[in-house]
Design a protein around this motif. Structure first.
Motif, PDB file in Angstrom:
ATOM      1  N   ILE A 105      38.920  43.149  47.633  1.00  0.00           N
ATOM      2  CA  ILE A 105      38.813  43.077  46.326  1.00  0.00           C
ATOM      3  C   ILE A 105      40.168  41.224  47.202  1.00  0.00           C
ATOM      4  CG2 ILE A 105      38.711  41.920  44.431  1.00  0.00           C
ATOM      5  CD1 ILE A 105      37.770  45.175  43.553  1.00  0.00           C
ATOM      6  N   ILE A 106      41.138  41.682  46.880  1.00  0.00           N
ATOM      7  CA  ILE A 106      42.059  40.645  47.473  1.00  0.00           C
ATOM      8  C   ILE A 106      41.863  39.607  48.711  1.00  0.00           C
ATOM      9  CG2 ILE A 106      45.009  40.026  47.591  1.00  0.00           C
ATOM     10  CD1 ILE A 106      45.490  43.133  45.930  1.00  0.00           C
ATOM     11  N   ALA A 107      42.066  40.608  49.282  1.00  0.00           N
ATOM     12  CA  ALA A 107      41.278  39.672  50.447  1.00  0.00           C
ATOM     13  C   ALA A 107      40.328  39.006  50.259  1.00  0.00           C
ATOM     14  CB  ALA A 107      41.036  40.871  51.666  1.00  0.00           C
ATOM     15  N   ALA A 108      39.252  39.231  49.718  1.00  0.00           N
ATOM     16  CA  ALA A 108      37.706  38.396  49.138  1.00  0.00           C
ATOM     17  C   ALA A 108      38.700  37.235  48.390  1.00  0.00           C
ATOM     18  CB  ALA A 108      36.811  39.433  48.731  1.00  0.00           C
ATOM     19  N   ILE A 109      38.847  37.747  47.619  1.00  0.00           N
ATOM     20  CA  ILE A 109      39.409  36.335  46.766  1.00  0.00           C
ATOM     21  C   ILE A 109      39.867  35.060  47.650  1.00  0.00           C
ATOM     22  CG2 ILE A 109      41.262  35.988  44.735  1.00  0.00           C
ATOM     23  CD1 ILE A 109      40.160  38.764  43.441  1.00  0.00           C
ATOM     24  N   THR A 110      41.408  35.467  48.131  1.00  0.00           N
ATOM     25  CA  THR A 110      42.696  35.081  49.266  1.00  0.00           C
ATOM     26  C   THR A 110      41.216  34.024  49.966  1.00  0.00           C
ATOM     27  OG1 THR A 110      43.986  36.503  48.976  1.00  0.00           O
ATOM     28  CG2 THR A 110      44.028  34.774  50.601  1.00  0.00           C
ATOM     29  N   LEU A 116      36.145  27.200  36.678  1.00  0.00           N
ATOM     30  CA  LEU A 116      36.457  28.269  35.980  1.00  0.00           C
ATOM     31  C   LEU A 116      36.461  29.536  36.730  1.00  0.00           C
ATOM     32  CD1 LEU A 116      37.996  28.407  32.969  1.00  0.00           C
ATOM     33  CD2 LEU A 116      35.889  27.936  32.146  1.00  0.00           C
ATOM     34  N   ALA A 117      35.425  29.739  37.475  1.00  0.00           N
ATOM     35  CA  ALA A 117      35.334  30.953  37.462  1.00  0.00           C
ATOM     36  C   ALA A 117      35.936  31.945  38.406  1.00  0.00           C
ATOM     37  CB  ALA A 117      33.838  30.612  38.104  1.00  0.00           C
ATOM     38  N   TYR A 118      36.939  30.878  39.100  1.00  0.00           N
ATOM     39  CA  TYR A 118      38.205  31.658  40.037  1.00  0.00           C
ATOM     40  C   TYR A 118      39.315  32.234  39.012  1.00  0.00           C
ATOM     41  CZ  TYR A 118      41.790  32.076  43.491  1.00  0.00           C
ATOM     42  OH  TYR A 118      42.778  32.879  43.547  1.00  0.00           O
ATOM     43  N   LEU A 119      39.469  31.643  37.926  1.00  0.00           N
ATOM     44  CA  LEU A 119      39.860  31.865  36.848  1.00  0.00           C
ATOM     45  C   LEU A 119      39.899  33.144  36.482  1.00  0.00           C
ATOM     46  CD1 LEU A 119      41.502  28.731  34.821  1.00  0.00           C
ATOM     47  CD2 LEU A 119      42.613  30.133  36.521  1.00  0.00           C
ATOM     48  N   TRP A 136      49.986  30.570  48.092  1.00  0.00           N
ATOM     49  CA  TRP A 136      50.969  31.622  49.215  1.00  0.00           C
ATOM     50  C   TRP A 136      51.429  33.057  48.498  1.00  0.00           C
ATOM     51  CZ3 TRP A 136      51.117  30.346  53.904  1.00  0.00           C
ATOM     52  CH2 TRP A 136      50.911  28.790  54.429  1.00  0.00           C
ATOM     53  N   ASN A 137      51.775  32.921  47.279  1.00  0.00           N
ATOM     54  CA  ASN A 137      51.553  34.545  46.648  1.00  0.00           C
ATOM     55  C   ASN A 137      50.088  34.697  47.144  1.00  0.00           C
ATOM     56  OD1 ASN A 137      53.911  34.769  44.884  1.00  0.00           O
ATOM     57  ND2 ASN A 137      53.176  33.051  45.304  1.00  0.00           N
ATOM     58  N   MET A 138      49.057  35.107  47.447  1.00  0.00           N
ATOM     59  CA  MET A 138      47.822  35.441  47.651  1.00  0.00           C
ATOM     60  C   MET A 138      47.605  35.932  48.852  1.00  0.00           C
ATOM     61  SD  MET A 138      46.117  36.367  44.751  1.00  0.00           S
ATOM     62  CE  MET A 138      44.971  37.090  45.798  1.00  0.00           C
ATOM     63  N   CYS A 139      48.452  34.823  49.911  1.00  0.00           N
ATOM     64  CA  CYS A 139      48.215  35.258  51.145  1.00  0.00           C
ATOM     65  C   CYS A 139      48.937  36.367  51.675  1.00  0.00           C
ATOM     66  CB  CYS A 139      48.589  34.039  52.034  1.00  0.00           C
ATOM     67  SG  CYS A 139      47.131  32.666  52.082  1.00  0.00           S
ATOM     68  N   LEU A 140      50.764  35.741  50.812  1.00  0.00           N
ATOM     69  CA  LEU A 140      51.101  37.277  51.212  1.00  0.00           C
ATOM     70  C   LEU A 140      50.614  38.914  50.572  1.00  0.00           C
ATOM     71  CD1 LEU A 140      54.679  35.066  50.562  1.00  0.00           C
ATOM     72  CD2 LEU A 140      53.735  36.287  52.270  1.00  0.00           C
ATOM     73  N   ALA A 141      50.032  38.209  49.439  1.00  0.00           N
ATOM     74  CA  ALA A 141      49.544  39.771  48.971  1.00  0.00           C
ATOM     75  C   ALA A 141      48.680  40.391  50.232  1.00  0.00           C
ATOM     76  CB  ALA A 141      49.110  39.273  47.078  1.00  0.00           C
ATOM     77  N   THR A 142      47.859  39.373  50.446  1.00  0.00           N
ATOM     78  CA  THR A 142      46.778  39.789  51.067  1.00  0.00           C
ATOM     79  C   THR A 142      47.521  40.799  52.190  1.00  0.00           C
ATOM     80  OG1 THR A 142      45.440  38.207  50.217  1.00  0.00           O
ATOM     81  CG2 THR A 142      45.075  39.869  52.291  1.00  0.00           C
ATOM     82  N   ILE A 143      48.373  40.366  52.720  1.00  0.00           N
ATOM     83  CA  ILE A 143      49.468  40.913  54.035  1.00  0.00           C
ATOM     84  C   ILE A 143      50.012  42.382  53.821  1.00  0.00           C
ATOM     85  CG2 ILE A 143      50.718  40.756  55.699  1.00  0.00           C
ATOM     86  CD1 ILE A 143      50.237  37.922  55.854  1.00  0.00           C
ATOM     87  N   ALA A 144      50.448  41.923  52.861  1.00  0.00           N
ATOM     88  CA  ALA A 144      51.423  43.187  52.235  1.00  0.00           C
ATOM     89  C   ALA A 144      50.789  44.078  51.042  1.00  0.00           C
ATOM     90  CB  ALA A 144      52.312  42.636  50.663  1.00  0.00           C
ATOM     91  N   ARG A 167      39.346  31.185  47.448  1.00  0.00           N
ATOM     92  CA  ARG A 167      40.728  30.504  47.543  1.00  0.00           C
ATOM     93  C   ARG A 167      40.829  29.251  48.653  1.00  0.00           C
ATOM     94  NH1 ARG A 167      44.737  29.729  43.593  1.00  0.00           N
ATOM     95  NH2 ARG A 167      45.525  27.732  43.954  1.00  0.00           N
ATOM     96  N   TYR A 168      40.839  30.042  49.519  1.00  0.00           N
ATOM     97  CA  TYR A 168      40.514  29.351  51.129  1.00  0.00           C
ATOM     98  C   TYR A 168      39.870  28.137  51.413  1.00  0.00           C
ATOM     99  CZ  TYR A 168      41.083  27.519  55.984  1.00  0.00           C
ATOM    100  OH  TYR A 168      41.209  26.567  57.102  1.00  0.00           O
ATOM    101  N   VAL A 169      38.450  28.408  50.638  1.00  0.00           N
ATOM    102  CA  VAL A 169      37.500  27.207  51.044  1.00  0.00           C
ATOM    103  C   VAL A 169      37.427  26.529  49.686  1.00  0.00           C
ATOM    104  CG1 VAL A 169      35.135  27.255  50.093  1.00  0.00           C
ATOM    105  CG2 VAL A 169      35.925  29.168  51.839  1.00  0.00           C
ATOM    106  N   ILE A 170      38.044  27.187  48.333  1.00  0.00           N
ATOM    107  CA  ILE A 170      38.168  26.247  47.088  1.00  0.00           C
ATOM    108  C   ILE A 170      39.124  25.076  47.532  1.00  0.00           C
ATOM    109  CG2 ILE A 170      39.154  25.670  45.087  1.00  0.00           C
ATOM    110  CD1 ILE A 170      37.886  28.829  44.418  1.00  0.00           C
ATOM    111  N   ARG A 171      40.582  25.591  48.103  1.00  0.00           N
ATOM    112  CA  ARG A 171      41.711  24.511  48.720  1.00  0.00           C
ATOM    113  C   ARG A 171      41.648  23.698  49.609  1.00  0.00           C
ATOM    114  NH1 ARG A 171      45.919  25.941  52.743  1.00  0.00           N
ATOM    115  NH2 ARG A 171      48.094  25.143  51.176  1.00  0.00           N
ATOM    116  N   SER A 172      40.113  24.269  50.645  1.00  0.00           N
ATOM    117  CA  SER A 172      40.026  23.795  52.072  1.00  0.00           C
ATOM    118  C   SER A 172      38.968  22.562  51.415  1.00  0.00           C
ATOM    119  CB  SER A 172      38.869  24.018  52.732  1.00  0.00           C
ATOM    120  OG  SER A 172      39.823  25.335  53.395  1.00  0.00           O
TER     121      SER A 172
END
Length: 166
Positions: free
Chosen positions: A101-106, A122-125, A55-63, A109-114
């Protein structure tokens, strides 16, 4: 009424002070906190922290897009003098790059979360660490623009208006 909208104050802004730093500090905090939650969640197997990070990444992507729009507007009003232009251009380039970059990472992350919200590769970290370094460099450039070159500070705005800074 339209005179108020077009008049600039002593900071060379149509409003009391810069808004870009306010919004961008939220982006910085959300991105860094997301990476921190991911790392702690990974090390402790606490998948609830992955949800906080998401959720932090989602909000960061918008902000970040709001921060960039305000930054572009305020940079246009700053009337940067010659020595600051290269730093401002680099800060702008990295800012726009970070939005992608932040939009792509988010999105990643959505794919990973799904697929599995309980696990994080570990690659995501590793990408989170690289993102943290890029954000840190961008913060350095932003600090340089304000604390060294004084953009939107009253003495520098007056010096530019009086022609003391080329």
């Amino acid at each position: 009424m339209f005179n108020f909208l077009t008049s600039l104050n002593e900071h060379n802004l149509p409003y009391p002070d810069t808004l870009h730093p306010i919004v961008v500090h939220f982006v910085i905090a959300m991105v860094l906190f997301a990476v921190f939650c991911d790392a702690i969640g990974y090390l402790t197997n606490n998948s609830r922290l992955f949800e906080v990070s998401w959720w932090n990444m989602c909000l960061a992507t918008i902000a970040i897009f709001v921060a960039i729009i305000l930054g572009q507007f305020e940079a246009g009003l700053a009337k940067p003098y010659e020595i600051v232009k290269s730093v401002l251009n680099l800060h702008t380039l990295i800012g726009w790059s970070l939005s992608g970059i932040i939009a792509a990472i988010t999105a990643w992350r959505y794919v990973i979360r799904s697929r599995n919200p309980q696990k994080l590769p570990l690659a995501y970290l590793g990408v989170g660490l690289i993102l943290t370094l890029i954000v840190g460099f961008q913060v350095f450039l932003g600090d340089e623009l304000v604390w060294i070159y004084g953009l939107h500070t009253v003495p520098v705005v007056e010096a530019v208006k009086d022609g003391f800074l080329p």
